[in-house]
Design a protein around this motif. Structure first.
Motif, PDB file in Angstrom:
ATOM      1  N   LYS A  58       0.833  -1.200   0.000  1.00  0.00           N
ATOM      2  CA  LYS A  58       0.000   0.000   0.000  1.00  0.00           C
ATOM      3  C   LYS A  58       0.873   1.258   0.000  1.00  0.00           C
ATOM      4  CE  LYS A  58      -4.058   2.086   0.362  1.00  0.00           C
ATOM      5  NZ  LYS A  58      -3.651   3.484   0.474  1.00  0.00           N
ATOM      6  N   ARG A  59       1.939   1.243   0.784  1.00  0.00           N
ATOM      7  CA  ARG A  59       2.820   2.400   0.851  1.00  0.00           C
ATOM      8  C   ARG A  59       3.492   2.633  -0.500  1.00  0.00           C
ATOM      9  NH1 ARG A  59       5.289   1.081   5.060  1.00  0.00           N
ATOM     10  NH2 ARG A  59       7.072   0.015   4.110  1.00  0.00           N
ATOM     11  N   ALA A  60       3.949   1.564  -1.149  1.00  0.00           N
ATOM     12  CA  ALA A  60       4.599   1.693  -2.461  1.00  0.00           C
ATOM     13  C   ALA A  60       3.616   2.230  -3.495  1.00  0.00           C
ATOM     14  CB  ALA A  60       5.143   0.342  -2.912  1.00  0.00           C
ATOM     15  N   LEU A  61       2.366   1.762  -3.428  1.00  0.00           N
ATOM     16  CA  LEU A  61       1.348   2.232  -4.364  1.00  0.00           C
ATOM     17  C   LEU A  61       1.037   3.702  -4.134  1.00  0.00           C
ATOM     18  CD1 LEU A  61      -0.699   1.573  -6.603  1.00  0.00           C
ATOM     19  CD2 LEU A  61      -2.304   0.872  -4.790  1.00  0.00           C
ATOM     20  N   GLU A  63       3.004   5.945  -2.791  1.00  0.00           N
ATOM     21  CA  GLU A  63       4.168   6.746  -3.201  1.00  0.00           C
ATOM     22  C   GLU A  63       4.203   6.900  -4.714  1.00  0.00           C
ATOM     23  OE1 GLU A  63       7.439   4.683  -1.552  1.00  0.00           O
ATOM     24  OE2 GLU A  63       7.167   5.489   0.487  1.00  0.00           O
ATOM     25  N   CYS A  64       3.857   5.840  -5.417  1.00  0.00           N
ATOM     26  CA  CYS A  64       3.833   5.893  -6.876  1.00  0.00           C
ATOM     27  C   CYS A  64       2.771   6.892  -7.365  1.00  0.00           C
ATOM     28  CB  CYS A  64       3.564   4.504  -7.447  1.00  0.00           C
ATOM     29  SG  CYS A  64       3.628   4.419  -9.263  1.00  0.00           S
ATOM     30  N   ASN A  65       1.592   6.834  -6.711  1.00  0.00           N
ATOM     31  CA  ASN A  65       0.532   7.790  -7.078  1.00  0.00           C
ATOM     32  C   ASN A  65       0.971   9.226  -6.826  1.00  0.00           C
ATOM     33  OD1 ASN A  65      -1.532   6.098  -8.056  1.00  0.00           O
ATOM     34  ND2 ASN A  65      -2.139   5.536  -5.965  1.00  0.00           N
ATOM     35  N   GLU A  66       1.678   9.429  -5.743  1.00  0.00           N
ATOM     36  CA  GLU A  66       2.171  10.771  -5.433  1.00  0.00           C
ATOM     37  C   GLU A  66       3.161  11.233  -6.500  1.00  0.00           C
ATOM     38  OE1 GLU A  66       3.787  10.587  -1.544  1.00  0.00           O
ATOM     39  OE2 GLU A  66       1.830  10.361  -0.541  1.00  0.00           O
ATOM     40  N   GLU A  67       4.040  10.326  -6.946  1.00  0.00           N
ATOM     41  CA  GLU A  67       5.026  10.675  -7.983  1.00  0.00           C
ATOM     42  C   GLU A  67       4.336  10.995  -9.301  1.00  0.00           C
ATOM     43  OE1 GLU A  67       8.450  11.041  -7.984  1.00  0.00           O
ATOM     44  OE2 GLU A  67       8.080  11.125  -5.819  1.00  0.00           O
ATOM     45  N   GLN A 105      -0.297  -2.046  -8.063  1.00  0.00           N
ATOM     46  CA  GLN A 105      -1.709  -2.233  -7.726  1.00  0.00           C
ATOM     47  C   GLN A 105      -2.041  -3.726  -7.637  1.00  0.00           C
ATOM     48  OE1 GLN A 105      -4.158   0.421  -7.240  1.00  0.00           O
ATOM     49  NE2 GLN A 105      -5.114  -1.357  -6.278  1.00  0.00           N
ATOM     50  N   GLN A 106      -1.508  -4.495  -8.568  1.00  0.00           N
ATOM     51  CA  GLN A 106      -1.740  -5.941  -8.541  1.00  0.00           C
ATOM     52  C   GLN A 106      -1.127  -6.570  -7.282  1.00  0.00           C
ATOM     53  OE1 GLN A 106      -0.029  -7.281 -12.231  1.00  0.00           O
ATOM     54  NE2 GLN A 106      -1.842  -6.709 -13.445  1.00  0.00           N
ATOM     55  N   ALA A 107       0.080  -6.120  -6.931  1.00  0.00           N
ATOM     56  CA  ALA A 107       0.741  -6.645  -5.739  1.00  0.00           C
ATOM     57  C   ALA A 107      -0.051  -6.300  -4.481  1.00  0.00           C
ATOM     58  CB  ALA A 107       2.165  -6.104  -5.640  1.00  0.00           C
ATOM     59  N   TYR A 108      -0.534  -5.059  -4.463  1.00  0.00           N
ATOM     60  CA  TYR A 108      -1.309  -4.641  -3.288  1.00  0.00           C
ATOM     61  C   TYR A 108      -2.637  -5.399  -3.192  1.00  0.00           C
ATOM     62  CZ  TYR A 108      -4.435  -2.002  -0.310  1.00  0.00           C
ATOM     63  OH  TYR A 108      -5.345  -1.663   0.652  1.00  0.00           O
ATOM     64  N   ASP A 109      -3.310  -5.551  -4.323  1.00  0.00           N
ATOM     65  CA  ASP A 109      -4.583  -6.274  -4.317  1.00  0.00           C
ATOM     66  C   ASP A 109      -4.389  -7.697  -3.804  1.00  0.00           C
ATOM     67  OD1 ASP A 109      -5.829  -4.048  -5.318  1.00  0.00           O
ATOM     68  OD2 ASP A 109      -5.867  -4.749  -7.407  1.00  0.00           O
TER      69      ASP A 109
END
Length: 225
Positions: A58-61, A63-67, A105-109
């Protein structure tokens, strides 16, 4: 992870159906409890790592959205500044991040789904264990009552057999008493008087001289000839 491969079996297990099929519910409860407690131990051991993976994904996702948002803003600023080349680089980076976002997103799901399944297994196993512990205590209490009743039934059966033996003994004693009464009656009849033969024999015997002398003296004293 191993425990997740058993998710369907654990979630589909029905303790009531298992108990209905088994011949010894108490043993089945003990076995099911051992299995459930073993599974619960594995669930607890793996839940932390699954939840940690969910949090990391979730944190990686995020951060990616923020970038991606940042690249969009920079591209807009570059356009406003008339620097199309800079804007083009920001948009290129944004596209790369969007491709990365798909994988994140796939990893988080997947991590979120695993965490949800782990929590479902945990909650079901805890519920099953609590239910079985409660039912096991009740079943053991019922079993103790059943064993006591069985002992009482055996004692009652033995007492019934003893009653039959006493009745047989009473009958035997009655027969013995009857035979004794008959024997005593016969003896009494035999002693009620002398037979004619015995009486005749008494008179056939000649009295002794002593008896004759005594009889004569007795008659003289009485004035008898």
């Amino acid at each position: 992870m191993g425990i997740l491969t058993r998710f369907k079996d654990i979630m589909a297990s029905n303790i009531n159906a298992l108990l209905d099929k088994c011949e010894d519910p108490e043993k089945m409860i003990d076995q099911y409890l051992r299995n459930a407690e073993s599974d619960l131990g594995k669930v607890k051991a793996e839940t932390a790592s699954v939840m940690a993976e969910e949090t990391r994904s979730k944190r990686a996702l995020d951060e990616c959205n923020e970038e991606i948002t940042k690249m969009q803003k920079y591209a807009m600023k570059a356009v406003e500044a008339g620097n199309d080349n800079d804007a083009r680089q920001f948009l290129t980076k944004k596209k790369q991040l969007e491709e990365k976002k798909t994988a994140l997103q796939q990893a988080y799901d997947l991590a979120a789904a695993n965490a949800s399944r782990m929590r479902q297994m945990h909650d079901k196993l805890v519920s099953d264990i609590n239910d079985l512990n409660s039912r096991r205590d009740a079943m053991k209490a019922k079993l103790a009552v059943a064993k006591t009743q069985e002992k009482m039934n055996k004692m009652t059966s033995k007492m019934g057999n003893a009653g039959s033996s006493i009745a047989d003994f009473d009958k035997l004693e009655a027969k013995i008493d009857k035979r004794l009464d008959e024997a005593n009656a016969m003896a009494e009849l035999n002693q009620s008087g002398d037979s004619i033969e015995d009486l005749a024999q008494k008179y056939d015997q000649s009295p002794s001289s002593d008896v004759d002398d005594e009889l004569a003296a007795l008659k003289a004293s009485m004035g008898k000839e």
